[in-house]
Design a protein around this motif. Structure first.
Motif, short mmCIF file in Angstrom:
data_model
loop_
_atom_site.label_atom_id
_atom_site.label_comp_id
_atom_site.label_asym_id
_atom_site.label_seq_id
_atom_site.Cartn_x
_atom_site.Cartn_y
_atom_site.Cartn_z
N ALA A 40 -25.50 -4.00 12.30
CA ALA A 40 -24.72 -4.33 11.10
C ALA A 40 -23.43 -5.04 11.48
N GLN A 87 -35.74 -9.83 1.94
CA GLN A 87 -34.28 -9.90 2.03
C GLN A 87 -33.72 -11.00 1.17
N ASN A 147 -17.69 1.96 6.84
CA ASN A 147 -18.20 2.73 5.72
C ASN A 147 -19.70 2.96 5.94
N THR A 151 -22.08 3.77 4.00
CA THR A 151 -22.96 3.17 2.99
C THR A 151 -23.16 1.68 3.23
N VAL A 152 -22.23 1.05 3.90
CA VAL A 152 -22.36 -0.38 4.24
C VAL A 152 -23.11 -0.52 5.57
N TYR A 166 -28.32 1.02 14.77
CA TYR A 166 -28.21 0.29 13.52
C TYR A 166 -26.78 -0.16 13.20
N TYR A 214 -25.12 1.53 7.15
CA TYR A 214 -26.50 2.01 7.19
C TYR A 214 -27.36 1.48 6.05
N ARG A 215 -26.90 0.43 5.37
CA ARG A 215 -27.69 -0.16 4.28
C ARG A 215 -28.99 -0.72 4.86
N GLY A 216 -30.12 -0.33 4.30
CA GLY A 216 -31.41 -0.81 4.76
C GLY A 216 -32.00 -0.02 5.92
#
Length: 119
Positions: free
Chosen positions: A35, A119, A49, A51-52, A31, A54-56
Motif C-alpha cells: 500500500a 480494480q 490508517n 482502513t486505508v 500488505y 488494509y483496503r482490499g
C-alpha cells in the motif's frame, strides 16, 4: 524436521492448508508495504490508517492464499511422483518446485487478471 522432503511427507490436504496459511500470513504481513509503495508511486501521502492500508486485503489473501495452496499441493505431488517413497534429492526438489510453480501459475494468472479487471 525440515528438509527438502517436507511437502512430500504431508498429505495433499495438509499441503493445501499449509499453503493457504502461508500465503495469507505473508500477505497480511507485507500488505502495508505494498500500500505504501503504491501510494508513493502515485504521489499520494503515506497513510498509517489501517482502513486505508488494509483496503482490499481480503481479496489479496484469497489470491495469494489460493496460489500458494496450489503451489504447495502441486510441489508435494511432484515430489511424490519424482521420488516415490525415497528421500527427495536436490535435483528432484528443484524439479518439483519448478513444476509446482509452473502449475500454480495457471490459476494465479486467472485470479490476477480477475483482480485487475475489478480494480
Amino acid at each position: 524436521g525440515g528438509g527438502g522432503d517436507s511437502l512430500q511427507r504431508l498429505t495433499a490436504s495438509q499441503n493445501l492448508m499449509l499453503g493457504t496459511a502461508s500465503g495469507v500470513m505473508t500477505k497480511c504481513c507485507n500488505y502495508p508495504l505494498l500500500a505504501w509503495k503504491n501510494a508513493s508511486q502515485q504521489g499520494l501521502p503515506i497513510s498509517f490508517n489501517p482502513t486505508v492500508v488494509y483496503r482490499g486485503l481480503f481479496m489479496a489473501c484469497l489470491n495469494l492464499g489460493g496460489t500458494t495452496a496450489v503451489q504447495f499441493w502441486t510441489t508435494g505431488f511432484f515430489q511424490k511422483v519424482l521420488a516415490g517413497d525415497k528421500k527427495v534429492t536436490g535435483a528432484q526438489q528443484i524439479s518439483a518446485a519448478f513444476l509446482g510453480g509452473v502449475t500454480s501459475g495457471i490459476p494465479c494468472s486467472v485470479w490476477e487478471l480477475t483482480m485487475i479487471q475489478q480494480q
